[in-house]
Design an enzyme around this catalytic site. Structure first.
Site, PDB file in Angstrom:
ATOM      1  N   LYS A  34       8.696  -2.223  -1.550  1.00 35.33           N
ATOM      2  CA  LYS A  34       9.168  -0.849  -1.630  1.00 35.33           C
ATOM      3  C   LYS A  34       9.454  -0.367  -0.214  1.00 35.33           C
ATOM      4  CE  LYS A  34       7.826   3.717  -3.228  1.00 35.33           C
ATOM      5  NZ  LYS A  34       6.880   4.478  -4.026  1.00 35.33           N
ATOM      6  N   ARG A  88      11.153  13.377  -5.060  1.00 36.68           N
ATOM      7  CA  ARG A  88      10.055  14.188  -4.512  1.00 36.68           C
ATOM      8  C   ARG A  88      10.225  15.638  -4.924  1.00 36.68           C
ATOM      9  NH1 ARG A  88       9.970  10.833   1.203  1.00 36.68           N
ATOM     10  NH2 ARG A  88       9.248   8.889   0.242  1.00 36.68           N
ATOM     11  N   GLU A 147       5.430  -9.941   0.813  1.00 34.68           N
ATOM     12  CA  GLU A 147       4.842  -8.898  -0.045  1.00 34.68           C
ATOM     13  C   GLU A 147       4.799  -9.358  -1.502  1.00 34.68           C
ATOM     14  OE1 GLU A 147       3.290  -6.193   0.277  1.00 34.68           O
ATOM     15  OE2 GLU A 147       3.824  -5.197   2.151  1.00 34.68           O
ATOM     16  N   TYR A 192      17.683   6.167 -14.371  1.00 35.49           N
ATOM     17  CA  TYR A 192      17.749   7.480 -15.007  1.00 35.49           C
ATOM     18  C   TYR A 192      18.955   7.568 -15.934  1.00 35.49           C
ATOM     19  CZ  TYR A 192      14.273   8.442 -11.433  1.00 35.49           C
ATOM     20  OH  TYR A 192      13.149   8.378 -10.656  1.00 35.49           O
ATOM     21  N   LYS A 248      12.608  -1.852  -4.659  1.00 36.90           N
ATOM     22  CA  LYS A 248      12.981  -0.440  -4.672  1.00 36.90           C
ATOM     23  C   LYS A 248      13.302   0.056  -3.286  1.00 36.90           C
ATOM     24  CE  LYS A 248      10.780   3.794  -6.084  1.00 36.90           C
ATOM     25  NZ  LYS A 248       9.541   4.382  -6.477  1.00 36.90           N
ATOM     26  N   LYS A 274       6.740   7.841   5.275  1.00 36.05           N
ATOM     27  CA  LYS A 274       5.807   6.898   4.653  1.00 36.05           C
ATOM     28  C   LYS A 274       5.913   5.514   5.288  1.00 36.05           C
ATOM     29  CE  LYS A 274       5.514   9.360   0.219  1.00 36.05           C
ATOM     30  NZ  LYS A 274       5.403   9.228  -1.248  1.00 36.05           N
TER      31      LYS A 274
HETATM   32  C1  PBG Z   1       5.660   7.442  -5.447  1.00 32.53           C
HETATM   33  C2  PBG Z   1       6.949   7.049  -6.010  1.00 32.53           C
HETATM   34  C3  PBG Z   1       8.192   7.363  -5.458  1.00 32.53           C
HETATM   35  C4  PBG Z   1       9.143   6.917  -6.359  1.00 32.53           C
HETATM   36  C5  PBG Z   1       8.481   6.312  -7.429  1.00 32.53           C
HETATM   37  N1  PBG Z   1       7.105   6.389  -7.199  1.00 32.53           N
HETATM   38  C6  PBG Z   1       8.564   8.116  -4.248  1.00 32.53           C
HETATM   39  C7  PBG Z   1       7.975   7.808  -2.960  1.00 32.53           C
HETATM   40  O1  PBG Z   1       7.483   6.718  -2.684  1.00 32.53           O
HETATM   41  O2  PBG Z   1       7.993   8.722  -2.126  1.00 32.53           O
HETATM   42  C8  PBG Z   1      10.623   7.099  -6.165  1.00 32.53           C
HETATM   43  C9  PBG Z   1      11.459   7.070  -7.379  1.00 32.53           C
HETATM   44  C10 PBG Z   1      12.831   7.625  -7.198  1.00 32.53           C
HETATM   45  O3  PBG Z   1      13.246   8.049  -6.111  1.00 32.53           O
HETATM   46  O4  PBG Z   1      13.530   7.647  -8.218  1.00 32.53           O
HETATM   47  N2  PBG Z   1       4.676   6.565  -5.273  1.00 32.53           N
END
Ligand code: PBG
Length: 338
Positions: free
Chosen positions: A205, A215, A245, A325, A260, A229
């Site tokens: 990720k 968010r 990973e 989505y 992701k 992050k």
């Molecule tokens: C949080 C999480 C995030 C997403 C899924 N789980 C956001 C982040 O890491 O800040 C993002 C999903 C999206 O943008 O559609 N743990």
């Protein structure tokens, strides 16, 4: 890898357009296809009754109260979408610095999972394991000495995963990027007899700007709009690190992995699929959704075309499935093409 030698005749003996000239032939030469079996629908839930709030930054996507969610799931199930992923919008008053509400066995996610499992026992339910919807600072873990503390966070996440498994979810999906969390969660689930609860880890990720609208959707941007992050999520420059990973998560007991975001990281999906033997899922994240939804809303391109093209790119790269989505719209199109 060794390059294959291609012995091909050149033009005019070979005419690439010959195979593409008729519809039946274009169908025959299709190398990849998208099916409803590939789709996972992420959904945003909020507490209350009869609530359907459109998310500003994600036109066409709503936060739903559990009763409205169940209504929507009738359509999801009748379209035969295999699974959904739940993301909660948590009231400000319930947030604190350590995400305590995530461990409440009657929290919004647990309540919703129980309702879904009662009505639609066959639908796959995926719960996100991370603290960001629950913390007042919006980080995925707890902060000690100005840093998201890995080991303390893993302890909490393990309890969160057990809480979700106890509520009845099928898959827990740690999206926090802490080290060692998959092994800790697997051990805890097994100890509590949840040997068949699957772990789908967000193994690679990236620290991405494309999560912005998400968010907003879960309200984890209370303090900063641009939370950093990068001390736990990966840097976009890296590819070998993704393989490490994923390999680690596999060795810790992950059943499936997620890469992701999606489209900016198709090369990672392709490498992971080739180099690691595990089902791989792409997450077409909120920012990717919003780009396509907003550009087509403005008339810059056709929604259906752009959406289906984006989805097939994941299949071409080697993904076994896709969080999107657009899953409902895509499933409708796939159904009508049959
Ligand atoms: C949080 C999480 C995030 C997403 C899924 N789980 C956001 C982040 O890491 O800040 C993002 C999903 C999206 O943008 O559609 N743990």
């Amino acid at each position: 890898m060794e390059k294959k030698k291609h012995f091909i005749e050149s033009y005019p003996l070979t005419r690439m357009r010959r195979n593409r000239s008729k519809a039946f032939s274009r169908r025959l030469i299709k190398e990849n296809s998208l099916s409803v079996d590939d789709l996972i629908l992420p959904l945003f839930i909020t507490s209350g009754k009869n609530i359907e709030e459109e998310i500003n930054s994600m036109p066409g996507v709503f936060r739903l109260s559990p009763d409205r969610l169940l209504k929507l799931l009738e359509a999801v199930v009748s379209l035969d979408i295999p699974a959904i992923a739940l993301f909660p919008y948590i009231d400000k008053e319930l947030k604190d610095s350590s995400g305590t509400y995530a461990l409440d066995d009657d929290n919004l996610v647990c309540q919703t999972v129980r309702l879904i499992k009662k009505e639609f026992p066959e639908l796959g339910v995926i719960c996100d394991v991370a603290l960001d919807p629950y913390t007042d600072h919006g980080h995925d873990g707890i902060i000690i000495n100005n840093d998201v503390d890995n080991d303390k966070t893993v302890e909490i996440l393990t309890k969160q995963a057990l809480n979700q498994a106890t509520a009845g979810c099928d898959i827990v999906a740690p999206s926090d990027m802490m080290d060692g969390r998959v092994a800790a969660i697997r051990k805890c689930l097994d100890k509590n007899q949840y040997i068949n609860t699957q772990i789908m880890s967000y193994a690679a990720k990236y620290a991405s700007s494309f999560y912005g609208p998400f968010r907003d959707a879960v309200g984890s941007n209370l303090k900063h709009n641009n939370i950093d992050k990068s001390s736990y999520q990966m840097g976009p420059e890296n590819s070998d690190e993704a393989i490490r990973e994923v390999s680690l998560d596999i060795s810790e007991g992950a059943d499936m992995v997620i890469i992701k975001p999606g489209m900016p990281y198709l090369d990672i999906i392709s490498r992971v699929k080739k180099e690691c033997n595990i089902p791989v899922f792409a997450y077409q994240v909120s920012g990717e959704y919003s780009m396509i939804a907003l550009a087509s809303k403005n008339g810059y391109f056709d929604l259906e075309g752009a959406m289906m093209e984006s989805l097939i790119s994941f299949k071409r790269s080697g993904a076994d499935g896709i969080f999107s989505y657009f899953s409902i719209e895509a499933a409708k199109i796939l159904k009508s093409n049959k």
